[in-house]
Scaffold this motif. Structure first.
Motif, PDB file in Angstrom:
ATOM      1  N   ARG A  42       0.866  -1.382  -0.026  1.00 58.05           N
ATOM      2  CA  ARG A  42      -0.037   0.100   0.042  1.00 58.05           C
ATOM      3  C   ARG A  42       1.032   1.267  -0.007  1.00 58.05           C
ATOM      4  O   ARG A  42       0.546   2.441  -0.699  1.00 58.05           O
ATOM      5  CB  ARG A  42      -0.786   0.001   1.074  1.00 58.05           C
ATOM      6  CG  ARG A  42      -1.949  -0.730   1.129  1.00 58.05           C
ATOM      7  CD  ARG A  42      -3.186  -0.573   2.119  1.00 58.05           C
ATOM      8  NE  ARG A  42      -2.945  -0.397   3.584  1.00 58.05           N
ATOM      9  CZ  ARG A  42      -3.328  -0.667   4.561  1.00 58.05           C
ATOM     10  NH1 ARG A  42      -4.834  -1.017   4.514  1.00 58.05           N
ATOM     11  NH2 ARG A  42      -3.030  -0.576   5.644  1.00 58.05           N
ATOM     12  N   LYS A  65       3.631  -6.929   2.726  1.00 58.32           N
ATOM     13  CA  LYS A  65       3.387  -6.403   4.075  1.00 58.32           C
ATOM     14  C   LYS A  65       4.341  -6.825   4.781  1.00 58.32           C
ATOM     15  O   LYS A  65       4.836  -7.999   4.805  1.00 58.32           O
ATOM     16  CB  LYS A  65       1.871  -7.188   4.568  1.00 58.32           C
ATOM     17  CG  LYS A  65       1.696  -6.557   5.958  1.00 58.32           C
ATOM     18  CD  LYS A  65       0.279  -7.371   6.320  1.00 58.32           C
ATOM     19  CE  LYS A  65      -0.042  -6.905   7.651  1.00 58.32           C
ATOM     20  NZ  LYS A  65      -1.141  -7.642   8.448  1.00 58.32           N
ATOM     21  N   ASP A  69      -0.453  -4.769  12.602  1.00 63.55           N
ATOM     22  CA  ASP A  69      -1.486  -3.578  12.689  1.00 63.55           C
ATOM     23  C   ASP A  69      -0.991  -2.758  13.800  1.00 63.55           C
ATOM     24  O   ASP A  69      -1.389  -1.505  13.837  1.00 63.55           O
ATOM     25  CB  ASP A  69      -2.728  -4.183  13.144  1.00 63.55           C
ATOM     26  CG  ASP A  69      -3.301  -5.020  11.797  1.00 63.55           C
ATOM     27  OD1 ASP A  69      -3.032  -4.582  10.875  1.00 63.55           O
ATOM     28  OD2 ASP A  69      -4.352  -5.991  12.208  1.00 63.55           O
TER      29      ASP A  69
END
Length: 155
Positions: A42, A65, A69
């Motif tokens: 992202r 990734k 989180d």
């Protein structure tokens, strides 16, 4: 870019686009002939899109990734590349930042091995402790600062 109490650098949209332009200018000054930009998403999507448009390059992506989180680095997980045009020649691999450098280095080597291309790299921020040094970047930031980008700072 403002610094707050929690060792964060908070970046506004206007600052962010200015940083993207600084990276674009550095690339244009070297007068390289890239065939495609590939953004690590992202985080690298916005810079990748900006450079793709500014440098008139087709844009490909790969999803990766490496943070949990709660913003702790973890094992790198990668998806597949997605593009309209198969990589050839010289590729510009783009992400938002280089922290340890594992993501950028791993994906760069994957492109070289699987597609036999040359790869240069571009980011906005390079952390001061990064072992991987990108070819283009806007600035070096302290290792212990978390960068809050404008797309992460919206409600």
């Amino acid at each position: 870019m403002e610094t707050n109490q929690a060792q964060q650098l908070v970046c506004s949209w206007s600052e962010f686009w200015g940083y993207c332009e600084t990276v674009a200018q550095a690339i244009m000054e070297r007068n390289q002939d890239y065939t495609q930009a590939i953004a690590i998403i992202r985080g690298g999507y916005y810079l990748g899109d900006y450079l793709s448009r500014r440098l008139h390059l087709p844009l490909g992506v790969i999803v990766a990734k490496s943070y949990s989180d709660d913003n702790a680095q973890e094992t790198l997980t990668m998806g597949e590349f997605s593009w309209v045009q198969k990589p050839c020649g010289k590729i510009l691999l783009v992400d938002d930042l280089v922290d340890s450098g594992i993501t950028m280095e791993t994906i760069k080597h994957k492109l070289i091995k699987e597609h036999r291309v040359e790869v240069d790299t571009a980011v906005i921020w390079q952390k001061s402790h990064a072992r991987f040094k990108p070819d283009y970047y806007h600035s070096v930031t302290p290792a212990d600062f978390w960068i809050v980008q404008p797309f992460e700072n919206e409600s």
